[in-house]
Design a protein around this motif. Structure first.
Motif, PDB file in Angstrom:
ATOM      1  N   ARG A 171     -53.613  -4.287  25.734  1.00 23.71           N
ATOM      2  CA  ARG A 171     -52.826  -4.744  24.160  1.00 23.71           C
ATOM      3  C   ARG A 171     -54.086  -6.788  24.180  1.00 23.71           C
ATOM      4  N   VAL A 172     -54.794  -6.213  23.178  1.00 23.03           N
ATOM      5  CA  VAL A 172     -55.456  -8.303  23.168  1.00 23.03           C
ATOM      6  C   VAL A 172     -55.442  -8.272  21.257  1.00 23.03           C
ATOM      7  N   GLY A 173     -55.426  -9.781  21.658  1.00 17.49           N
ATOM      8  CA  GLY A 173     -55.438 -10.609  19.704  1.00 17.49           C
ATOM      9  C   GLY A 173     -56.510 -10.646  18.857  1.00 17.49           C
ATOM     10  N   ILE A 174     -56.656 -10.177  18.032  1.00 13.24           N
ATOM     11  CA  ILE A 174     -57.710 -11.313  17.036  1.00 13.24           C
ATOM     12  C   ILE A 174     -57.025 -11.786  16.378  1.00 13.24           C
TER      13      ILE A 174
ATOM     14  N   VAL B  12     -53.428  -6.191  18.689  1.00 14.15           N
ATOM     15  CA  VAL B  12     -52.530  -6.825  17.365  1.00 14.15           C
ATOM     16  C   VAL B  12     -53.585  -8.245  17.086  1.00 14.15           C
ATOM     17  N   VAL B  13     -52.751  -8.707  15.436  1.00 18.14           N
ATOM     18  CA  VAL B  13     -53.794 -10.072  14.572  1.00 18.14           C
ATOM     19  C   VAL B  13     -52.513 -10.919  14.813  1.00 18.14           C
ATOM     20  N   GLU B  14     -53.298 -12.185  15.227  1.00 17.11           N
ATOM     21  CA  GLU B  14     -52.593 -13.101  15.221  1.00 17.11           C
ATOM     22  C   GLU B  14     -52.305 -13.807  14.031  1.00 17.11           C
ATOM     23  N   ILE B  15     -50.930 -14.652  14.417  1.00 18.39           N
ATOM     24  CA  ILE B  15     -50.818 -15.060  12.738  1.00 18.39           C
ATOM     25  C   ILE B  15     -50.031 -16.152  13.559  1.00 18.39           C
ATOM     26  N   ASP B  16     -50.750 -17.447  11.870  1.00 22.99           N
ATOM     27  CA  ASP B  16     -50.492 -19.234  12.533  1.00 22.99           C
ATOM     28  C   ASP B  16     -49.137 -19.438  11.729  1.00 22.99           C
ATOM     29  N   SER B  17     -48.083 -19.997  12.523  1.00 20.66           N
ATOM     30  CA  SER B  17     -46.292 -19.162  12.213  1.00 20.66           C
ATOM     31  C   SER B  17     -45.837 -20.824  11.986  1.00 20.66           C
ATOM     32  N   GLY B  18     -47.087 -22.117  11.733  1.00 16.86           N
ATOM     33  CA  GLY B  18     -46.910 -23.268  11.473  1.00 16.86           C
ATOM     34  C   GLY B  18     -47.305 -24.068  12.667  1.00 16.86           C
ATOM     35  N   GLN B  19     -48.176 -23.835  13.961  1.00 12.24           N
ATOM     36  CA  GLN B  19     -49.224 -24.757  15.005  1.00 12.24           C
ATOM     37  C   GLN B  19     -49.970 -25.070  14.218  1.00 12.24           C
ATOM     38  N   HIS B  20     -51.102 -24.353  13.572  1.00 12.15           N
ATOM     39  CA  HIS B  20     -51.814 -24.704  12.953  1.00 12.15           C
ATOM     40  C   HIS B  20     -53.261 -24.953  14.647  1.00 12.15           C
ATOM     41  N   ARG B  21     -53.095 -23.685  15.615  1.00  7.41           N
ATOM     42  CA  ARG B  21     -53.983 -23.597  15.931  1.00  7.41           C
ATOM     43  C   ARG B  21     -55.410 -22.753  15.748  1.00  7.41           C
TER      44      ARG B  21
ATOM     45  N   VAL C 159     -48.264  -7.733  14.927  1.00  8.20           N
ATOM     46  CA  VAL C 159     -48.861  -9.071  14.579  1.00  8.20           C
ATOM     47  C   VAL C 159     -47.903  -9.728  15.642  1.00  8.20           C
ATOM     48  N   PHE C 160     -48.443 -10.942  15.803  1.00  4.44           N
ATOM     49  CA  PHE C 160     -47.701 -11.073  16.758  1.00  4.44           C
ATOM     50  C   PHE C 160     -47.733 -12.908  16.577  1.00  4.44           C
TER      51      PHE C 160
ATOM     52  N   PRO D  73     -46.754  -1.817  11.175  1.00  4.21           N
ATOM     53  CA  PRO D  73     -47.001  -3.153  12.358  1.00  4.21           C
ATOM     54  C   PRO D  73     -45.388  -2.817  13.184  1.00  4.21           C
ATOM     55  N   ARG D  74     -45.606  -2.284  13.804  1.00 10.35           N
ATOM     56  CA  ARG D  74     -44.964  -1.246  15.043  1.00 10.35           C
ATOM     57  C   ARG D  74     -44.260  -2.614  16.149  1.00 10.35           C
ATOM     58  N   VAL D  75     -45.257  -3.349  16.179  1.00  9.16           N
ATOM     59  CA  VAL D  75     -45.524  -4.494  17.363  1.00  9.16           C
ATOM     60  C   VAL D  75     -44.847  -6.166  16.425  1.00  9.16           C
ATOM     61  N   ARG D  76     -43.818  -6.714  16.384  1.00  8.04           N
ATOM     62  CA  ARG D  76     -44.079  -8.010  16.000  1.00  8.04           C
ATOM     63  C   ARG D  76     -43.412  -9.086  17.478  1.00  8.04           C
ATOM     64  N   SER D  77     -44.801  -9.534  17.831  1.00  7.30           N
ATOM     65  CA  SER D  77     -44.412 -10.151  18.352  1.00  7.30           C
ATOM     66  C   SER D  77     -44.509 -12.036  18.714  1.00  7.30           C
ATOM     67  N   GLY D  78     -42.640 -12.794  19.093  1.00  3.73           N
ATOM     68  CA  GLY D  78     -43.221 -14.040  18.966  1.00  3.73           C
ATOM     69  C   GLY D  78     -42.283 -14.504  20.524  1.00  3.73           C
TER      70      GLY D  78
END
Lengths: 360, 360
Positions: free
Chosen positions: B105-108, B134-143, B168-169, B207-212
């Protein structure tokens, strides 16, 4: 680039490297001091050979492990471990082995450390004095090194323990900083080494080695030589780095090592590249403008660094590199960056970082 | 210690390591989420095997090179490269090779990145869809990571490009800090992943994967699981480090890795030990009390760090370790420290740091 299938990796600009080696060699020759370059920066056999070819008197290293790597290089005849070693008998055995193949010099900075070194050498079976000793002096960094005031007493204790004391050394680590920091550090270095040398003479010990210098104070070599120094030990100068640019000891045109890195994220005037602390190092002095610089984009700042991410901000009106493009990142501290990789990419060849990770 | 003839070196406390692995495994089991530990911390095959034995669903890594190392370990069946890769055809070839031996599995994090991945896989000869995205989400780190608001559109573009998007992750890197920082980051993680998951559903993608998750937010696992997460990806928890102690996510008793280091200089209430940035890493967040801590001397502070020196100050009335004694230094950031050595010392054996330096 042969076999390189992904970024980031460290690339050397061979032409700039040669120019940097020649510049410092010339400056020292003009001033009449030896250069004993610190190999902790590059850790590469190829660069060590070139430094010797440019007239270096030998190499400086920080650890016994680094000394072992470079002692095996034919061209290297003298090694100085510029560190106040606390020598166990096992380490003494390693020092004796090194001293069989090169002329070896080590640091001490206390009477206790000197006696421990002598005892351990004796226990490890030294049948004479296989190495030379120099006393480390604190010239203002307040790290290791004895006060110049008591250097003579420490040297006396070392001689009494049977060691061959040949002089004094210091590292002006406090030369790293903006403004007139470098000039002040060079002055303090001269003052401290002169006082320490006088202390040795007062104890009947001739301080024929008076060793100092650093890449930031290379520009003051003439002054250092006129003052008191017999040799300088710059480390960073073959490559230079963002710290040297920011303190004014070189320009971007003198930077010979960068991390080839891919833009993996782009959002307005911000990009993220795949070079993080695991290839650049996390060094970030308070006076630095960020965690490194971009060679072709002096206007950009690395505002945050993770293990595999550098967050880079551009001015609002600047042209921002495209997603997927490759940029060249200048590490803040090149010694840390080199120590993170197994090889440096130089045109079509690779140079092994032979002493990488040799911490002990 | 077999063959160790000098400090510094990194030592693992096996009993503490086991307790740390068990604690997180139990917590996740109780909360009903998977653990997919981040192997960038330890980079060791032995610890990967133990994590799997403790019930981990597979491993998380940061780079293609790390994935290659761990894909070769029999017990590891699933690997997630939690990074928004910009995939060239050469890298795509490597991904296809990895996907032949493990579930990959890889991120985009952008439509452009997704299309580039799809094109490169095609060019490298992929005859199907060998990996999950899986799609990477910015949850506040702003990276890196896309805004949760547009996650659905990015996922849609990826599906349209022929990729298999499974969820998503996010990484709550902003969970590193004092006070209520961790709790706030956990909340933001839940909110961001929930919004992003909703965005995927609105685009007809389940979105069966919700990874954090992260080591700082491990204490909030129940809340994360109840909120929205299906898995957590802590990295640091097998060892812990000074940062985790200082932000309150563990105590000194949970620290399982230290640098065995010798006192080489002593002056009043100050000592200098031989562990510097080349074995501890130079990481030093603004909120940290110094460049690491001493395991047995919580009152001491590492006030300056060079490549081979840690300057340590004690309170005026404290007992100060003797010259030549060995102390245990806790790195600020254990991921950086491990990546600097070839082996970890564990009782009488050594564990190779198999993925050390695999930056690309």
């Amino acid at each position: 680039m042969t076999g390189v299938t992904g970024t980031p990796f460290l690339v050397v600009d061979d032409e700039r490297l040669e120019a940097n080696l020649a510049r410092v060699a010339d400056r020292a020759r003009d001033a009449g001091v030896l250069v004993r370059p610190h190999a902790k920066t590059h850790k590469c056999v190829e660069i060590a050979r070139r430094q010797i070819a440019h007239g270096a008197a030998g190499l400086t290293v920080a650890t016994v492990g680094e000394a072992e790597v470079f002692a095996a290089v034919d061209e290297v005849r003298e090694i100085f471990i510029a560190y106040p070693l606390w020598v166990t008998p096992a380490m003494a055995g390693r020092l004796i082995s090194i001293a069989r193949i090169v002329s070896l010099r080590v640091g001490i900075d206390s009477a206790e450390g000197a006696r421990h070194l002598a005892d351990s050498l004796h226990e490890a079976g030294d049948g004479g004095a296989p190495l030379e000793v120099v006393v480390e002096i604190d010239s203002g960094q307040h790290r290791t090194g004895t006060s110049p005031r008591v250097a003579g007493e420490v040297a006396r204790a070392a001689v009494d323990a049977g060691l061959d004391v040949v002089g004094v050394f210091t590292f002006p680590g406090h030369s790293y900083g903006p403004g007139d920091t470098r000039a002040r550090a060079a002055d303090q270095e001269i003052t401290a080494l002169a006082e320490a040398a006088q202390g040795l003479r007062a104890n009947g010990i001739e301080p024929r080695v008076r060793s100092g210098g650093s890449t930031p104070t290379v520009g003051f070599t003439g002054q250092l030589a006129a003052g008191v120094l017999t040799e300088i030990r710059p480390g960073v100068y073959p490559f230079n780095d963002a710290q040297q640019v920011e303190i004014g000891s070189c320009t971007f045109d003198d930077v010979a090592l960068t991390s080839s890195s891919t833009v993996v994220h782009r959002n307005g005037s911000r990009i993220v590249v795949d070079a993080g602390s695991k290839i650049l190092g996390a060094d970030r002095p308070a006076w630095a403008s960020g965690f490194g610089r971009l060679l072709e984009h002096p206007e950009a700042r690395i505002t945050a660094l993770s293990e595999h991410h550098a967050v880079i901000d551009f001015p609002a009106d600047a042209a921002v590199p495209a997603l997927g493009s490759v940029v060249r990142v200048v590490p803040n501290h090149v010694c840390s960056a080199v120590n993170l990789v197994d090889e440096l990419v130089v045109d079509d060849v690779r140079w092994p970082v032979a002493a990488r990770g040799r911490n002990s």
